[in-house]
Design a protein around this motif. Sequence first.
Motif, PDB file in Angstrom:
ATOM      1  N   SER A   8      14.773  -7.568 -48.612  1.00  0.00           N
ATOM      2  CA  SER A   8      15.302  -8.324 -48.548  1.00  0.00           C
ATOM      3  C   SER A   8      16.531  -8.111 -48.130  1.00  0.00           C
ATOM      4  O   SER A   8      17.186  -7.217 -49.738  1.00  0.00           O
ATOM      5  CB  SER A   8      15.191  -8.982 -49.809  1.00  0.00           C
ATOM      6  N   GLY A   9      17.257  -8.917 -47.759  1.00  0.00           N
ATOM      7  CA  GLY A   9      18.957  -8.950 -47.747  1.00  0.00           C
ATOM      8  C   GLY A   9      19.328 -10.306 -48.278  1.00  0.00           C
ATOM      9  O   GLY A   9      19.351 -11.060 -47.428  1.00  0.00           O
ATOM     10  N   TRP A  11      21.617 -12.096 -49.996  1.00  0.00           N
ATOM     11  CA  TRP A  11      22.654 -12.790 -49.237  1.00  0.00           C
ATOM     12  C   TRP A  11      21.964 -13.183 -47.991  1.00  0.00           C
ATOM     13  O   TRP A  11      22.588 -14.557 -47.955  1.00  0.00           O
ATOM     14  CB  TRP A  11      23.919 -12.751 -49.702  1.00  0.00           C
ATOM     15  N   GLN A  12      21.516 -12.692 -47.514  1.00  0.00           N
ATOM     16  CA  GLN A  12      21.549 -13.066 -46.095  1.00  0.00           C
ATOM     17  C   GLN A  12      20.188 -13.644 -45.315  1.00  0.00           C
ATOM     18  O   GLN A  12      19.730 -14.986 -44.413  1.00  0.00           O
ATOM     19  CB  GLN A  12      21.659 -12.162 -44.886  1.00  0.00           C
ATOM     20  N   GLN A  14      17.213 -12.442 -45.088  1.00  0.00           N
ATOM     21  CA  GLN A  14      16.315 -12.259 -44.935  1.00  0.00           C
ATOM     22  C   GLN A  14      15.102 -11.168 -45.800  1.00  0.00           C
ATOM     23  O   GLN A  14      15.877 -10.703 -46.401  1.00  0.00           O
ATOM     24  CB  GLN A  14      17.165 -11.022 -43.839  1.00  0.00           C
ATOM     25  N   ASP A  29      13.869 -15.208 -41.850  1.00  0.00           N
ATOM     26  CA  ASP A  29      14.791 -15.780 -41.986  1.00  0.00           C
ATOM     27  C   ASP A  29      14.785 -16.690 -42.472  1.00  0.00           C
ATOM     28  O   ASP A  29      15.419 -18.106 -41.999  1.00  0.00           O
ATOM     29  CB  ASP A  29      15.006 -14.657 -40.660  1.00  0.00           C
ATOM     30  N   GLY A  31      17.298 -17.535 -43.581  1.00  0.00           N
ATOM     31  CA  GLY A  31      19.540 -17.063 -43.392  1.00  0.00           C
ATOM     32  C   GLY A  31      19.794 -18.558 -42.304  1.00  0.00           C
ATOM     33  O   GLY A  31      21.184 -18.829 -43.075  1.00  0.00           O
ATOM     34  N   LYS A  32      18.983 -19.222 -41.452  1.00  0.00           N
ATOM     35  CA  LYS A  32      19.394 -20.062 -40.785  1.00  0.00           C
ATOM     36  C   LYS A  32      19.559 -20.892 -41.216  1.00  0.00           C
ATOM     37  O   LYS A  32      20.354 -22.280 -40.936  1.00  0.00           O
ATOM     38  CB  LYS A  32      18.445 -20.235 -39.697  1.00  0.00           C
ATOM     39  N   LYS A  34      20.805 -21.280 -44.899  1.00  0.00           N
ATOM     40  CA  LYS A  34      21.715 -20.794 -45.512  1.00  0.00           C
ATOM     41  C   LYS A  34      20.974 -20.624 -46.885  1.00  0.00           C
ATOM     42  O   LYS A  34      21.755 -20.807 -48.049  1.00  0.00           O
ATOM     43  CB  LYS A  34      22.622 -21.584 -45.818  1.00  0.00           C
ATOM     44  N   ALA A  36      19.466 -17.926 -50.123  1.00  0.00           N
ATOM     45  CA  ALA A  36      19.300 -16.658 -49.842  1.00  0.00           C
ATOM     46  C   ALA A  36      18.154 -16.369 -51.369  1.00  0.00           C
ATOM     47  O   ALA A  36      17.693 -17.530 -51.601  1.00  0.00           O
ATOM     48  CB  ALA A  36      20.776 -16.063 -50.832  1.00  0.00           C
TER      49      ALA A  36
END
Length: 64
Positions: A8-9, A11-12, A14, A29, A31-32, A34, A36
Motif C-alpha cells: 500500500s501507498g 497516505w495515498q 492506494q 484506490d 484516495g478518491k 481521501k 489513508a
Amino acid sequence: MGNGLIVSGAWQGQVFCIDSKENKKLIIDLGKEKIAAADIEYIKEKKLLIVPTLNKTVIGYHLE
C-alpha cells in the motif's frame, strides 16, 4: 492473487499487487475518498484483504 505481493501507498490510500515479474496493478484506490490506508493484511485461504484506515474504520475486500 497468485504469488504476488500486496503493498500500500498508505497516505495515498492506494493498494497494489506486484507480480513476480514486477508488474504493478492498482487493486484499490481509497484516495478518491481521501482515505489513508494503515497496515494491510491478506488472508490467502479466504482471499480476503483487510484494510484498516486512518479514519478509524476497517474495510474488507474479497479478491479473486
